[in-house]
Design an enzyme around this catalytic site. Sequence first.
Site, mmCIF file in Angstrom:
data_model
loop_
_atom_site.group_PDB
_atom_site.id
_atom_site.type_symbol
_atom_site.label_atom_id
_atom_site.label_comp_id
_atom_site.label_asym_id
_atom_site.label_seq_id
_atom_site.Cartn_x
_atom_site.Cartn_y
_atom_site.Cartn_z
ATOM 1 N N GLU A 287 0.876 -1.152 0.602
ATOM 2 C CA GLU A 287 -0.281 -0.058 -0.264
ATOM 3 C C GLU A 287 0.874 1.302 -0.055
ATOM 4 O O GLU A 287 0.538 1.917 -0.255
ATOM 5 C CB GLU A 287 -0.682 0.194 1.405
ATOM 6 C CG GLU A 287 -2.036 -0.678 1.408
ATOM 7 C CD GLU A 287 -3.381 -0.303 2.349
ATOM 8 O OE1 GLU A 287 -2.746 0.602 3.218
ATOM 9 O OE2 GLU A 287 -4.147 -0.706 1.930
ATOM 10 N N LYS A 422 -14.231 -0.150 -3.546
ATOM 11 C CA LYS A 422 -15.329 -0.169 -2.775
ATOM 12 C C LYS A 422 -16.350 0.921 -3.556
ATOM 13 O O LYS A 422 -18.201 0.456 -2.992
ATOM 14 C CB LYS A 422 -14.829 1.280 -1.549
ATOM 15 C CG LYS A 422 -13.984 0.291 -0.620
ATOM 16 C CD LYS A 422 -13.053 1.544 0.306
ATOM 17 C CE LYS A 422 -11.971 0.830 1.397
ATOM 18 N NZ LYS A 422 -11.450 1.330 2.581
HETATM 19 O O1 G6P Z 1 -9.348 0.387 10.107
HETATM 20 P P1 G6P Z 1 -10.329 1.141 8.526
HETATM 21 O O2 G6P Z 1 -10.261 2.506 8.752
HETATM 22 O O3 G6P Z 1 -10.988 0.112 9.012
HETATM 23 O O4 G6P Z 1 -9.393 0.481 7.400
HETATM 24 C C1 G6P Z 1 -8.599 -0.880 6.999
HETATM 25 C C2 G6P Z 1 -8.028 -0.897 6.478
HETATM 26 O O5 G6P Z 1 -8.851 -0.973 5.242
HETATM 27 C C3 G6P Z 1 -8.457 0.345 4.246
HETATM 28 O O6 G6P Z 1 -9.963 0.276 3.088
HETATM 29 C C4 G6P Z 1 -7.019 0.590 3.908
HETATM 30 O O7 G6P Z 1 -6.425 0.277 2.634
HETATM 31 C C5 G6P Z 1 -6.161 0.346 4.314
HETATM 32 O O8 G6P Z 1 -4.581 0.593 4.964
HETATM 33 C C6 G6P Z 1 -6.772 0.048 6.122
HETATM 34 O O9 G6P Z 1 -5.837 -0.696 7.080
#
Ligand code: G6P
Length: 445
Positions: A287, A422
Amino acid sequence: MISLNIEKTFGFISKASVAAYEAQVKAAQEALENGTGKGNDFLGWLHLPSSISQEHLADLKATAQVLRDNCEVVIVAGIGGSYLGARAVIEALSNSFTWLQEKKTAPVMIYAGHNISEDYLYELTEFLKDKKFGVINISKSGTTTETALAFRLLKKQCEDQRGKEMAKKVIVAITDAKKGAARITADKEGYKSFIIPDNVGGRFSVLTPVGLLPIAIAGFDIEKLVAGAADMEKACGVNVPFAENLAAQYAATRNELYKNGKKIEILVNFCPKLHYVSEWWKQLYGESEGKENKGIFPAAVDFSTDLHSMGQWIQEGERTIFETVISVENVDHKLEVPSDEANLDGLNFLAGKRVDEVNKMAELGTQLAHVDGGVPNMRIIIEKLDEYNIGQLLYFFEIGCGISGYLLGVNPFNQPGVEAYKKNMFALLNKPGYEEESKAIQARL
Ligand SMILES: O=P(O)(O)OC[C@H]1O[C@H](O)[C@H](O)[C@@H](O)[C@@H]1O
């Protein structure tokens, strides 16, 4: 201390070409240190290890104790950076069969919220039916669909099974200070909660409560973990000369290999407990660096297991790869190969040898074979699998990643590309607010 050996890359790139990175690396380190580089609002991880207070650790340990006292099973609900760090450390330090043992000294840790498999979630909720379980709801944004969906199911089941009062005790939220659905729920329900600092991105958050709380619940010493990371923070500091700075050397070497057509880095272990360290590392580097049509592809294998599946490709496939081996010097237990009178398997030449000696020769033999086959090889040598050493390893990879991303010229601290799927998923599911996107996507099907 952890050490790094890059000698076996020198048949492919020159020592001088790595040394030539000194000024560039220094600039990258200074940009991190002074907050003048890209993504500079996400540098909270940089001096995190040395700034964690005893009070904070005590608060985490006290909460961990509540869950340890009241739960047979704890579900870590999170995805990406919100579960990989905890899982990496817990699995690296746990007995491989602890979850199958009758007598347990800590709750069994289970992970959810990192997939949307109906069968996974059904089977999990079935398993939990007669269990005293707790949940840690971990999400920096507090709005991640995978995690929110799993948490919705688990919250309801926990309340139904254990009653609202007990549920309040054994559900913990780790999320943003103000924003997001997870924060709103935690405040409304009165859950104990911990904050993920604004300036620490998910994949750099293992030393915040995101990693530390589950690790403490699983029974590991978070003070030692943080101490290891803090010592590595010193060892890789901006004033440590290039030649002695592990993270600087790692970042320079992998960038030079990349420039020379080695587009894939394979993180290798010879100990299955490190599998999730590799998963964590893949997110950290993938990432951080995979953007603007650039970036080393981070891959991982578990040896010797995968020598019997991926070994052929690595030995003789396209020569675009290099390997970084995490080499663990000392094992925790002693087991000798027994002697056998009949010797039908022909293994008596190994009788009396430690199993680890056989593993070490597999490691050495593999290194030589792969280098001969055209695969540059780096080794990260770690003394043993304990909290202190794993803490060092985590921070080494974090700072190495920050430097490496700046050498590559990208912003290592954002992940704009993750939004694309998403958006499509929400459009396909007709999420309110996505009406236009829904129409557009339907027309493409
Ligand atoms: O902690 P959150 O906001 O649920 O995110 C959880 C994960 O999903 C996202 O889409 C990002 O790509 C990640 O970098 C992150 O660690």
